[in-house]
Design a protein around this motif. Structure first.
Motif, PDB file in Angstrom:
ATOM      1  N   LEU A   1     -26.129  12.796   0.107  1.00  0.00           N
ATOM      2  CA  LEU A   1     -26.618  12.378  -1.205  1.00  0.00           C
ATOM      3  C   LEU A   1     -26.546  10.741  -0.932  1.00  0.00           C
ATOM      4  O   LEU A   1     -27.784  10.081  -1.602  1.00  0.00           O
ATOM      5  CB  LEU A   1     -25.650  12.568  -2.208  1.00  0.00           C
ATOM      6  CG  LEU A   1     -25.971  12.144  -3.599  1.00  0.00           C
ATOM      7  CD1 LEU A   1     -27.057  12.892  -4.278  1.00  0.00           C
ATOM      8  CD2 LEU A   1     -24.991  12.387  -4.620  1.00  0.00           C
ATOM      9  N   ASN A   2     -25.757  10.047  -0.204  1.00  0.00           N
ATOM     10  CA  ASN A   2     -26.003   8.818   0.003  1.00  0.00           C
ATOM     11  C   ASN A   2     -26.426   8.381   1.282  1.00  0.00           C
ATOM     12  O   ASN A   2     -26.311   7.642   1.866  1.00  0.00           O
ATOM     13  CB  ASN A   2     -24.355   7.980  -0.260  1.00  0.00           C
ATOM     14  CG  ASN A   2     -23.891   8.144  -1.513  1.00  0.00           C
ATOM     15  OD1 ASN A   2     -24.320   8.398  -2.372  1.00  0.00           O
ATOM     16  ND2 ASN A   2     -22.698   8.241  -1.646  1.00  0.00           N
TER      17      ASN A   2
ATOM     18  N   ARG B   1     -25.424  14.776   8.925  1.00  0.00           N
ATOM     19  CA  ARG B   1     -24.889  14.997   7.506  1.00  0.00           C
ATOM     20  C   ARG B   1     -25.031  13.461   6.911  1.00  0.00           C
ATOM     21  O   ARG B   1     -25.289  13.809   5.366  1.00  0.00           O
ATOM     22  CB  ARG B   1     -23.325  15.349   7.645  1.00  0.00           C
ATOM     23  CG  ARG B   1     -22.960  16.751   7.462  1.00  0.00           C
ATOM     24  CD  ARG B   1     -22.209  17.254   6.487  1.00  0.00           C
ATOM     25  NE  ARG B   1     -20.849  16.560   6.514  1.00  0.00           N
ATOM     26  CZ  ARG B   1     -19.757  17.038   6.585  1.00  0.00           C
ATOM     27  NH1 ARG B   1     -19.819  18.300   6.634  1.00  0.00           N
ATOM     28  NH2 ARG B   1     -18.643  16.293   6.784  1.00  0.00           N
ATOM     29  N   SER B   2     -24.857  12.504   7.386  1.00  0.00           N
ATOM     30  CA  SER B   2     -24.813  11.419   6.793  1.00  0.00           C
ATOM     31  C   SER B   2     -26.454  11.056   6.521  1.00  0.00           C
ATOM     32  O   SER B   2     -26.949  10.331   5.831  1.00  0.00           O
ATOM     33  CB  SER B   2     -24.341  10.035   7.469  1.00  0.00           C
ATOM     34  OG  SER B   2     -24.795  10.141   8.801  1.00  0.00           O
TER      35      SER B   2
ATOM     36  N   MET C   1     -29.653  16.005  -3.868  1.00  0.00           N
ATOM     37  CA  MET C   1     -28.589  16.591  -3.326  1.00  0.00           C
ATOM     38  C   MET C   1     -29.214  17.851  -2.284  1.00  0.00           C
ATOM     39  O   MET C   1     -28.597  18.675  -1.701  1.00  0.00           O
ATOM     40  CB  MET C   1     -27.421  17.551  -4.094  1.00  0.00           C
ATOM     41  CG  MET C   1     -26.160  17.511  -3.400  1.00  0.00           C
ATOM     42  SD  MET C   1     -25.169  16.383  -2.832  1.00  0.00           S
ATOM     43  CE  MET C   1     -25.354  16.782  -1.023  1.00  0.00           C
TER      44      MET C   1
ATOM     45  N   PHE D   1     -22.255  14.948  12.377  1.00  0.00           N
ATOM     46  CA  PHE D   1     -21.916  14.018  11.420  1.00  0.00           C
ATOM     47  C   PHE D   1     -23.007  13.023  11.169  1.00  0.00           C
ATOM     48  O   PHE D   1     -23.027  12.814  10.097  1.00  0.00           O
ATOM     49  CB  PHE D   1     -20.781  13.096  11.688  1.00  0.00           C
ATOM     50  CG  PHE D   1     -19.265  13.849  11.354  1.00  0.00           C
ATOM     51  CD1 PHE D   1     -18.850  13.762  10.172  1.00  0.00           C
ATOM     52  CD2 PHE D   1     -18.841  14.615  12.216  1.00  0.00           C
ATOM     53  CE1 PHE D   1     -17.707  14.470   9.673  1.00  0.00           C
ATOM     54  CE2 PHE D   1     -17.620  15.362  11.718  1.00  0.00           C
ATOM     55  CZ  PHE D   1     -16.955  15.204  10.457  1.00  0.00           C
TER      56      PHE D   1
ATOM     57  N   LEU E   1     -29.344  18.568   1.720  1.00  0.00           N
ATOM     58  CA  LEU E   1     -28.102  19.087   2.523  1.00  0.00           C
ATOM     59  C   LEU E   1     -27.511  20.507   1.917  1.00  0.00           C
ATOM     60  O   LEU E   1     -27.812  20.543   0.931  1.00  0.00           O
ATOM     61  CB  LEU E   1     -27.018  17.844   2.624  1.00  0.00           C
ATOM     62  CG  LEU E   1     -25.831  18.114   3.545  1.00  0.00           C
ATOM     63  CD1 LEU E   1     -26.278  18.073   5.085  1.00  0.00           C
ATOM     64  CD2 LEU E   1     -24.754  16.856   3.446  1.00  0.00           C
TER      65      LEU E   1
END
Lengths: 280, 342
Positions: free
Chosen positions: A125-126, A120-121, A144, A117, A147
């Motif tokens: 995108l953010n 992923r963060s 984008m 996770f 990822l």
């Protein structure tokens, strides 16, 4: 001295746990791979059709070959970065060596899912990477692209399995007497030459062990590709997984599992044989 | 110092005192319930136990596979009643792992709302196999900041304008069924070869614009919130609430092509030890009070109190196609692997 009876009963007791919890399930799983599914029920017969399905259908073996390529890439990247890091730690003064090693293996104390996770963060995108790049005006709006790609899988897996490459290499380096490198430089070899001619050959067992570790872990990991790979995240582990649940085709899933185990075993065997031949 | 005898006495005494409730319980009736978590909440379990002077032994199901293998192994001997997704009833019927239910023995059977009273999955050839208890759907979730009004078709998940801003779930039966609905096929769980070919074609086409196939309930929520996703196929209504909690202006809709839904029901085990008690439990579950509490507390649709459903926004049960076990699940899985490998 223990009498033979109590010695045997002690052995049985000790052997019981691994046989009941490891050996029996493994046998059951191999046996399942020869079973068939009829009317939604697993029928214990003997058939090779599950293995035939694997060989005949490109959506199975094709994905398998792709997955092997991915794992190889991850292992090589780990090696390219892991070897210098292990060497660097080994060269540190003893006072700093183990704290530094601890820093490298620290991520192993963290849960696998948390790391996923986190990645992923970072890549999203953010995420952190986009915020950093936008803030430093390298890009004008978040992308984008970081990822959900094959590169994202390689990057994430390489970072997660990195300590498994550094550790065996480091342990191997530790066994090289410093007198050898000193002798090498006494005889006029440069640091680079000493590394190439003395240290590297003696480190090969560690390198090989690291490669095998990383490769097998990457091969068995079906969650990372799914989580960060997007449309590229379809790996063989996922194909195995898809045979369970509603599909209820345990025999087919088990045969795929056996294929995975055989490939891993063959790999370890081949590596063992070459290292014996080369006396490394 | 404690003398050995005193110690023994005390230990024995304490042991007896502690086991007393179990000794006493052994004489009362017992109902063994196998269920998903949430279907035996104390709000209706406790009153049932008190009213019938019964002790319920509840075992939670962890997966459909587990439950089926367990039921097969013991011929249902481990439980008296069990909760099951109605899609899976045929699997249990084929293996005689159920008993037909006699509706005349239930006072609350007629309380079932029409959509559930004569459901084709639970009443087959006049035989009542399961009592519908809880339901939910797989709606289209969308971002209201992007869509000024609710999208009316699953087509948004194929809209090139939403490149890398739409998601599907990584599950063969969900994805194939929703694609079949979008293509206008009446029965998404029984498809012919041409229909499968068409489903495969549009799902491969969709890969061009999908952000990803998400892996699970929470995964879908976090990806939606973190990556500017505008619409996705949802695993269930609670995803909307979780998205809102993360600051996304999310809402759900059932598109004009309909959506899939899951329906869980109570069934009677062939090894039920106390059939009267089982019927009493079914009646307790089918009471409107139970349905209301379940909907209010857990957010699942209930099958008896439509007002409570409407109050929770669950007013679309008639627009759902209930999940069924496709006769060719193995082929579907293979198709799904082909689509993903394409």
């Amino acid at each position: 001295m223990m009498n033979p009876v109590s010695r045997i009963s002690l052995f049985v007791l000790v052997a019981l746990v691994p046989s009941v919890f490891v050996l029996l399930p493994t046998i059951a799983f191999v046996a399942n791979s020869f079973f068939a599914v009829e009317n939604g029920q697993i029928v214990p017969t003997f058939t090779l059709s599950n293995y035939a399905a694997f060989l005949q259908q490109p959506e199975y073996w094709g994905v398998f070959v792709n997955t092997l390529g991915l794992c190889l890439q991850v292992s090589i990247i780990c090696l390219v970065f892991g070897l210098p890091v292990a060497w660097f730690i080994w060269r540190l003064p003893e006072r700093n060596r183990y704290p530094m090693l601890f820093v490298v293996i620290l991520p192993l104390f963290m849960s696998y899912v948390v790391k996923l996770f986190a990645f992923r963060s970072i890549l999203g995108l953010n995420g952190f990477l986009n915020q950093l790049l936008v803030a430093s005006h390298l890009i004008d709006k978040p992308q984008m692209a970081f990822l959900f790609s094959r590169d994202a899988i390689v990057l994430t897996q390489a970072s997660m399995f990195f300590p498994y490459m550094v550790l065996p290499i480091f342990l191997n380096l530790e066994r090289i007497p410093h007198s050898l490198t000193q002798a090498s430089s006494d005889l006029g070899a440069s640091a680079g030459m000493t590394f190439r001619e003395v240290v590297l050959p003696l480190t090969m067992p560690g390198v090989v062990a690291g490669l095998v570790f990383v490769f097998i872990m990457s091969l068995g990991d079906y969650i990372t590709p799914q989580m960060v790979g997007g449309m590229m995240g379809h790996t063989f582990g996922r194909v195995v997984w898809s045979q369970f649940g509603v599909t209820f085709n345990w025999p087919l899933g088990a045969s795929f599992g056996v294929v995975l185990v055989l490939v891993c075993a063959a790999l370890v065997g081949a590596v063992g044989m070459t290292s014996r031949q080369q006396r490394i | 110092m404690i003398k050995r005898r005193t110690f023994l006495k005390t230990t024995l005494g304490t042991g007896l005192a502690l086991s007393a409730p179990w000794v006493a319980r052994a004489q009362t009736r017992e109902l063994r319930i196998q269920t998903w978590e949430g279907y035996t909440e104390p709000e209706w379990l406790k009153p049932f136990e008190e009213a019938n002077d019964v002790v319920c032994r509840v075992n939670f199901t962890t997966s459909d596979d587990d439950l089926f293998t367990k039921a097969l192994a013991s011929k249902g001997g481990d439980f008296d009643v069990f909760a099951l997704n109605t899609a899976l009833i045929p699997r249990y019927v084929a293996n005689s792992l159920y008993l037909p239910i006699d509706p005349s023995r239930l006072t609350n059977f007629e309380k079932l709302a029409p959509a559930f009273h004569d459901n084709a999955l639970t009443v087959v050839d006049g035989e009542v196999r399961s009592l519908p208890f809880a339901w939910g759907s797989n709606p289209l979730i969308y971002d209201q900041d992007y869509f000024t009004e609710a999208p009316d078709s699953w087509g948004v998940l194929w809209d090139p304008a939403l490149d890398k801003q739409v998601m599907m779930v990584d599950d063969s039966s969900s994805v194939i069924s929703v694609a079949a609905l979008y293509l206008g096929y009446e029965d998404p769980f029984n498809l012919n070869a041409d229909q499968y070919a068409e489903v495969k074609r549009i799902l491969i086409e969709q890969k061009q614009i999908l952000l990803t196939y998400y892996a699970g309930f929470a995964d879908g929520v976090s990806l939606f919130a973190q990556n500017g996703v505008k619409a996705m196929y949802s695993m269930g209504e609670p995803q909307v609430k979780e998205l809102q909690a993360q600051g996304v202006n999310a809402a759900l809709t059932i598109p004009k092509e309909k959506a899939t839904g899951w329906l869980d029901g109570w069934m009677l085990s062939p090894s039920c030890r106390d059939v009267d008690l089982a019927y009493a439990w079914f009646d307790a579950c089918l009471s409107q009070a139970t349905g209301k509490i379940m909907t209010e507390k857990l957010g699942y649709g209930n099958t008896t109190d439509l007002d409570a459903n409407a109050a929770a926004g669950l007013d679309y049960a008639d627009k759902l196609v209930w999940f069924q076990l496709a006769p060719d699940t193995e082929y579907r899985t293979q198709l799904w692997n082909e689509i993903k490998a394409a």
